[in-house]
Design an enzyme around this catalytic site. Structure first.
Site, PDB file in Angstrom:
ATOM      1  N   CYS A   1     -12.151   8.953  15.644  1.00  0.00           N
ATOM      2  CA  CYS A   1     -10.965   9.741  15.294  1.00  0.00           C
ATOM      3  C   CYS A   1     -11.089  11.161  15.852  1.00  0.00           C
ATOM      4  O   CYS A   1     -11.676  12.046  15.231  1.00  0.00           O
ATOM      5  CB  CYS A   1     -10.777   9.769  13.779  1.00  0.00           C
ATOM      6  SG  CYS A   1      -9.278  10.639  13.312  1.00  0.00           S
TER       7      CYS A   1
ATOM      8  N   THR B   1       5.984   3.862  -6.397  1.00  0.00           N
ATOM      9  CA  THR B   1       7.064   2.943  -6.000  1.00  0.00           C
ATOM     10  C   THR B   1       8.411   3.649  -6.082  1.00  0.00           C
ATOM     11  O   THR B   1       8.594   4.563  -6.888  1.00  0.00           O
ATOM     12  CB  THR B   1       7.096   1.664  -6.866  1.00  0.00           C
ATOM     13  OG1 THR B   1       8.165   0.833  -6.405  1.00  0.00           O
ATOM     14  CG2 THR B   1       7.297   1.952  -8.341  1.00  0.00           C
ATOM     15  N   TYR B   2       9.301   3.201  -5.227  1.00  0.00           N
ATOM     16  CA  TYR B   2      10.685   3.691  -5.268  1.00  0.00           C
ATOM     17  C   TYR B   2      11.612   2.535  -5.636  1.00  0.00           C
ATOM     18  O   TYR B   2      12.821   2.639  -5.522  1.00  0.00           O
ATOM     19  CB  TYR B   2      11.080   4.272  -3.907  1.00  0.00           C
ATOM     20  CG  TYR B   2      10.140   5.384  -3.468  1.00  0.00           C
ATOM     21  CD1 TYR B   2      10.379   6.705  -3.831  1.00  0.00           C
ATOM     22  CD2 TYR B   2       8.998   5.100  -2.728  1.00  0.00           C
ATOM     23  CE1 TYR B   2       9.500   7.719  -3.458  1.00  0.00           C
ATOM     24  CE2 TYR B   2       8.118   6.107  -2.354  1.00  0.00           C
ATOM     25  CZ  TYR B   2       8.371   7.408  -2.725  1.00  0.00           C
ATOM     26  OH  TYR B   2       7.500   8.406  -2.357  1.00  0.00           O
TER      27      TYR B   2
ATOM     28  N   THR C   1      12.195  -0.078  -3.984  1.00  0.00           N
ATOM     29  CA  THR C   1      13.016  -0.474  -2.831  1.00  0.00           C
ATOM     30  C   THR C   1      12.205  -1.368  -1.889  1.00  0.00           C
ATOM     31  O   THR C   1      10.982  -1.287  -1.838  1.00  0.00           O
ATOM     32  CB  THR C   1      13.456   0.756  -2.006  1.00  0.00           C
ATOM     33  OG1 THR C   1      12.276   1.444  -1.581  1.00  0.00           O
ATOM     34  CG2 THR C   1      14.349   1.687  -2.778  1.00  0.00           C
TER      35      THR C   1
ATOM     36  N   GLU D   1       8.153   3.590   4.354  1.00  0.00           N
ATOM     37  CA  GLU D   1       7.475   2.459   3.714  1.00  0.00           C
ATOM     38  C   GLU D   1       6.196   2.093   4.462  1.00  0.00           C
ATOM     39  O   GLU D   1       5.214   1.654   3.875  1.00  0.00           O
ATOM     40  CB  GLU D   1       8.425   1.257   3.629  1.00  0.00           C
ATOM     41  CG  GLU D   1       9.551   1.517   2.635  1.00  0.00           C
ATOM     42  CD  GLU D   1      10.554   0.385   2.540  1.00  0.00           C
ATOM     43  OE1 GLU D   1      11.125   0.013   3.598  1.00  0.00           O
ATOM     44  OE2 GLU D   1      10.781  -0.124   1.433  1.00  0.00           O
TER      45      GLU D   1
HETATM   46  C1  LEU Z   1       5.100  -0.298   0.593  1.00  0.00           C
HETATM   47  C2  LEU Z   1       6.544  -0.441   0.265  1.00  0.00           C
HETATM   48  C3  LEU Z   1       7.069  -1.769   0.592  1.00  0.00           C
HETATM   49  C4  LEU Z   1       6.830  -0.030  -1.156  1.00  0.00           C
HETATM   50  C5  LEU Z   1       8.262  -0.070  -1.628  1.00  0.00           C
HETATM   51  N1  LEU Z   1       9.206   0.580  -0.758  1.00  0.00           N
HETATM   52  C6  LEU Z   1       8.353   0.542  -3.024  1.00  0.00           C
HETATM   53  O1  LEU Z   1       9.046   1.490  -3.238  1.00  0.00           O
HETATM   54  O2  LEU Z   1       7.681   0.107  -3.905  1.00  0.00           O
END
Ligand code: LEU
Length: 455
Positions: A116, A349-350, A352, A426
Site C-alpha cells: 500500500c 444500516t440505511y 436500503t 454501498e
Molecule cells: C452494504 C449495503 C448493502 C448495506 C445496505 N445499503 C444497508 O443500508 O444496510
C-alpha cells in the site's frame, strides 16, 4: 513547509492553513525514494484525475477533506468515519507504550505487506515529522532489531493469522537485552499492525488515490479484462427476495449439517479467485525495502496443495467475551474503541438495497462479515453458512476475497463487476465490513495466542 500528517480529517472550513497537509505524499518529494503509484486506469471517463478515488466519482463523495483521501471516501458514512478517526488518533497520537516514530514505522511495515503505497508514503512523512531517524527509511535492515523481529508477526497477521502460535508471542516477550518486548508494547504494535493491514485493504478496495501524486506507473498494466455482465439487472431484486425468503423459511438445519455447510463454504472459497486477471506480483523498490519474506502471502490452497485453515470455533474464543476483556485489560482505551468500531460497522444500516427502501439488510451484512472470517477459518456455530450462497453471488465473493486477501490485485473491473445496480456508498459500506471483519479475525487469532501464552 513541514508535513502535517493527515491523521485526522480536515475539512476546508476547519483549517485553511492545513491546505497542504498532504505534502510529501508526492512521489517526487517523498522521503521514500522511488515510490510508484497505485494502478491508475486510463479508460474511465468522467473521473476527476485528482479525485480521492479512482473508482468513485467526486460527485458521490460527501465533501472535500483536503489531502486526506481516506477521510473523503469514509466521510460518505460520518458515523463510521468518526469512530475510525478516534481509534486511529488514539493509536498514533495518544498515550501508548510505543514512541511516536515507532508507531509510524510499524504502520509502514504493515502497509508494505499489502504493497500500500499510500500508507507507506504517508507514514514515512509522519515518521520524519515526529523526529524519526531518516536512516530507518532506507529499509528494514536499517531499523533497530527490536522492530525487525516483528517481521514474523507482521506477515502472519497480514496473510495467515491461523499460523500464529503462543511460541511466536513467547519469543518476542522473552527477556533479551534491550530488544525484548513488554506485553504493553506488543499489544500496541499488534493493534497498529492489524489496523494498517485492514486499512490497506480498504484503500485498495475503494481505489483511493495517493494524494497529489503524479503517478509514474511502474506496475505492469492490468491484462485486458472482459466486460462481461456477470450480474443481471435484477441483482438487487434477487438479494431482497432471497432475504425475505430466508426470513420466512425459518428452516432449522441440524448441527452436523451446519458444520458441513461451513466446511463446504471454506473449501469452496479456495476456488473464488479472479480467474485470469492476476497480474504478476511486482514490488516497487520503495515497498520492497520494508519487507522481509515478500513472497509470503495468503495461501492459494489449490496451487500449493495445502490444507484450508483449521477451523477456529468462534464460540470458544469470542471477541465479546474473551478478545475484548483481554484487550481491555492490556490497553483499555483501545479495547473500548475497537469494540465500538466493530459495533458501528456491524450495525450500520440505511435499510436500503440499491433503490429499495425499508429493507432489513441484517442477513446480508452478516453473510458478508461471516464469509470474510470463514476465509480465515473462523466459524460461528449458530450461523448457517448456506445463507452465504443465497446472498453473495460469485463476482461479489471474488471482489471480497481479493480486497481482503490480495488487496494489491484489486482492479477497477473487479470493483465494477459486482452489485452493478448498487450505489457507490454501498460499496464503501461493504469495504467497512471487510476491513473490520478482517481486523477482528486477525485479532482473535493473536489474542488467543497471547492468552494461551499466559496460562
Ligand atoms: C452494504 C449495503 C448493502 C448495506 C445496505 N445499503 C444497508 O443500508 O444496510
Amino acid at each position: 513547509m513541514a508535513a502535517v500528517c493527515p491523521i485526522s480529517p480536515v475539512r476546508p472550513a476547519d483549517s485553511a492553513s492545513n491546505a497542504r497537509q498532504d505534502c510529501n505524499l508526492d512521489p517526487q518529494s517523498s522521503p521514500v525514494n522511488g515510490l510508484n503509484g497505485v494502478e491508475e486506469e486510463k479508460d474511465q471517463p468522467n473521473r476527476d484525475p485528482r479525485g480521492p478515488s479512482m473508482y468513485i466519482p467526486v460527485s458521490e463523495l460527501a465533501g472535500a477533506y483536503l489531502g486526506d483521501n481516506i477521510a473523503a471516501v469514509m466521510g460518505i458514512h460520518p458515523e463510521y468515519l468518526h469512530i475510525f478517526w478516534k481509534t486511529q488518533h488514539q493509536l498514533l497520537r495518544m498515550d501508548g507504550a510505543l514512541s511516536l516514530p515507532e508507531r509510524h514505522y510499524v504502520a509502514i511495515m504493515a502497509a508494505a505487506r499489502h504493497q500500500c503505497i499510500y500508507l507507506v508514503s504517508l507514514h514515512s512523512s509522519c515518521f520524519l515529522q515526529v523526529g524519526g531517524d531518516p536512516r530507518w527509511l532506507e529499509g528494514i535492515q536499517q531499523a533497530p532489531i527490536k522492530l525487525r523481529v516483528l517481521n514474523d508477526l507482521n506477515k502472519f497477521l497480514a496473510h495467515r493469522p491461523w499460523m500464529l502460535a503462543k511460541e511466536h508471542i513467547a519469543l518476542l516477550l522473552r527477556p533479551c537485552g534491550g530488544n525484548s518486548w513488554s506485553l504493553a508494547e506488543l499489544i500496541h504494535a499488534i493493534v497498529l499492525l492489524t489496523h494498517f493491514h485492514a486499512l490497506s485493504s480498504f484503500i485498495m478496495g475503494c481505489g483511493i488515490r495517493t494524494p497529489q501524486s503524479q503517478l509514474s506507473n511502474s506496475r505492469p498494466p492490468s491484462p485486458v479484462e472482459s466486460n462481461e455482465t456477470l450480474n443481471s439487472a435484477e441483482e438487487a431484486e434477487r438479494v431482497v427476495a432471497e432475504m425475505l425468503k430466508l426470513n420466512e423459511e425459518g428452516e432449522e438445519a441440524t448441527r452436523e449439517e451446519m458444520e458441513t455447510r461451513f466446511e463446504k463454504e471454506k473449501i469452496e472459497s479456495v476456488m473464488v479467485t479472479a480467474n485470469g486477471r492476476i497480474t504478476q506480483c511486482f514490488f516497487s523498490p520503495a515497498i520492497y525495502r520494508f519487507l522481509e519474506h515478500p513472497e509470503f502471502g495468503y495461501i492459494d490452497f489449490t496451487r500449493r496443495g495445502e490444507q484450508a485453515p483449521p477451523t477456529f470455533r468462534a464460540h470458544e474464543f469470542t471477541w465479546d467475551c474473551h478478545g475484548y476483556s483481554l484487550m481491555h485489560g492490556l490497553y483499555s482505551e483501545i479495547g473500548q474503541l475497537l469494540d465500538e468500531k466493530f459495533q458501528v460497522s456491524y450495525n450500520l444500516t440505511y435499510h436500503t438495497i440499491a433503490t429499495h427502501q425499508g429493507v432489513d439488510t441484517s442477513r446480508l451484512r452478516r453473510a458478508i462479515w461471516n464469509y470474510i472470517q470463514c476465509i480465515y477459518g473462523i466459524r460461528y456455530d449458530d450461523y448457517d453458512y448456506g445463507e452465504v450462497n443465497h446472498l453473495l453471488e460469485r463476482s461479489l465473493k471474488v471482489y471480497m476475497k481479493t480486497v481482503t486477501c490480495h488487496p494489491e490485485r484489486v482492479t477497477h473491473q473487479l470493483y465494477k463487476d459486482f452489485w452493478r445496480q448498487f450505489k457507490h456508498s454501498e460499496k464503501v459500506h461493504l469495504n467497512f465490513l471487510l476491513l473490520e471483519a478482517k481486523l477482528q479475525a486477525a485479532l482473535l487469532y493473536v489474542l488467543r495466542a497471547i492468552s494461551s501464552c499466559k496460562t
